[in-house]
Design a protein around this motif. Sequence first.
Motif, PDB file in Angstrom:
ATOM      1  N   UNK A  33      17.274  10.807  24.112  1.00 12.12           N
ATOM      2  CA  UNK A  33      17.554  11.517  25.360  1.00 12.12           C
ATOM      3  C   UNK A  33      16.441  12.496  25.734  1.00 12.12           C
ATOM      4  N   UNK A  34      15.511  12.744  24.812  1.00 17.23           N
ATOM      5  CA  UNK A  34      14.529  13.809  24.995  1.00 17.23           C
ATOM      6  C   UNK A  34      13.137  13.293  25.366  1.00 17.23           C
ATOM      7  N   UNK A  35      12.444  14.104  26.167  1.00 19.08           N
ATOM      8  CA  UNK A  35      11.048  13.833  26.530  1.00 19.08           C
ATOM      9  C   UNK A  35      10.142  14.709  25.669  1.00 19.08           C
ATOM     10  N   UNK A  36       9.019  14.128  25.230  1.00 20.50           N
ATOM     11  CA  UNK A  36       8.053  14.849  24.413  1.00 20.50           C
ATOM     12  C   UNK A  36       6.676  14.747  25.049  1.00 20.50           C
ATOM     13  N   UNK A  37       6.026  15.893  25.152  1.00 21.55           N
ATOM     14  CA  UNK A  37       4.635  15.959  25.588  1.00 21.55           C
ATOM     15  C   UNK A  37       3.842  16.370  24.360  1.00 21.55           C
ATOM     16  N   UNK A  38       2.993  15.457  23.882  1.00 20.08           N
ATOM     17  CA  UNK A  38       2.253  15.707  22.643  1.00 20.08           C
ATOM     18  C   UNK A  38       0.756  15.744  22.927  1.00 20.08           C
ATOM     19  N   UNK A  39       0.129  16.791  22.437  1.00 11.02           N
ATOM     20  CA  UNK A  39      -1.314  16.940  22.540  1.00 11.02           C
ATOM     21  C   UNK A  39      -1.867  16.946  21.120  1.00 11.02           C
ATOM     22  N   UNK A  40      -2.748  16.009  20.836  1.00 10.18           N
ATOM     23  CA  UNK A  40      -3.365  15.922  19.511  1.00 10.18           C
ATOM     24  C   UNK A  40      -4.784  16.461  19.622  1.00 10.18           C
ATOM     25  N   UNK A  41      -5.099  17.458  18.790  1.00  7.37           N
ATOM     26  CA  UNK A  41      -6.407  18.103  18.824  1.00  7.37           C
ATOM     27  C   UNK A  41      -7.062  18.018  17.447  1.00  7.37           C
ATOM     28  N   UNK A  42      -8.380  18.156  17.429  1.00  9.29           N
ATOM     29  CA  UNK A  42      -9.084  18.059  16.150  1.00  9.29           C
ATOM     30  C   UNK A  42     -10.447  18.705  16.261  1.00  9.29           C
ATOM     31  N   UNK A  43     -11.101  18.868  15.134  1.00  2.00           N
ATOM     32  CA  UNK A  43     -12.512  19.240  15.018  1.00  2.00           C
ATOM     33  C   UNK A  43     -12.977  18.698  13.678  1.00  2.00           C
ATOM     34  N   UNK A  44     -14.276  18.715  13.452  1.00  2.00           N
ATOM     35  CA  UNK A  44     -14.819  18.094  12.240  1.00  2.00           C
ATOM     36  C   UNK A  44     -14.164  18.598  10.957  1.00  2.00           C
ATOM     37  N   UNK A  45     -13.877  19.892  10.884  1.00  2.00           N
ATOM     38  CA  UNK A  45     -13.284  20.465   9.666  1.00  2.00           C
ATOM     39  C   UNK A  45     -11.769  20.342   9.645  1.00  2.00           C
ATOM     40  N   UNK A  46     -11.194  19.790  10.705  1.00  2.00           N
ATOM     41  CA  UNK A  46      -9.741  19.716  10.836  1.00  2.00           C
ATOM     42  C   UNK A  46      -9.214  20.970  11.525  1.00  2.00           C
ATOM     43  N   UNK A  47      -8.005  20.896  12.028  1.00  2.00           N
ATOM     44  CA  UNK A  47      -7.400  22.047  12.709  1.00  2.00           C
ATOM     45  C   UNK A  47      -6.287  22.629  11.854  1.00  2.00           C
ATOM     46  N   UNK A  48      -6.021  23.917  12.069  1.00  2.00           N
ATOM     47  CA  UNK A  48      -4.935  24.550  11.325  1.00  2.00           C
ATOM     48  C   UNK A  48      -3.793  24.916  12.269  1.00  2.00           C
ATOM     49  N   UNK A  49      -2.721  25.371  11.687  1.00  2.00           N
ATOM     50  CA  UNK A  49      -1.505  25.674  12.454  1.00  2.00           C
ATOM     51  C   UNK A  49      -1.759  26.777  13.471  1.00  2.00           C
TER      52      UNK A  49
END
Length: 156
Positions: A33-49
């Motif tokens: 029933x739910x809609x999700x908007x997902x943004x995936x981000x990154x950088x060479x060293x990885x991303x943190x919370x």
Amino acid sequence: MSKVTKIVEELATPIVDELGLEIVDVEYVKEGKNWFLRLFIDKDEGVDIEECGIVSERLSEKLDEIDPIPHNYYLEVSSPGAERPLKKPADITKSIGKNVHVKTYEPIDGEKVFEGILKEFDGETIVIEIKIKTRKKLVTIPYDKIALARLAVSFS
């Protein structure tokens, strides 16, 4: 690309650029029933919370300003993970020497799924070194025949 994902990418680009990050993918999907908007981000060293939180907060403000989505949805900002998709030619170029998983629109040498080391990419074709039992073989795949490409975790 849907209208929503295009708007979100346009809104998110200056935010991630300022933080030295890149947009890997944008998804706008209905699950149950739910809609999700997902943004995936990154950088060479990885991303943190913390970086995901900053992007989420800033993007949420921008989305509230222009309100491009008429109903309730969940915004998720995260890393694409170890098996990140390779959506753009630049993603593929950066992945040379890494283990990849590729699906094609039509069979090449009788197969549509390939996993191995990405050896080359010239903008038109990719070359993957695959293992068949104990021998190695190079497979050349036209870029425009790739349906899906992602990094692959290897346990060998």
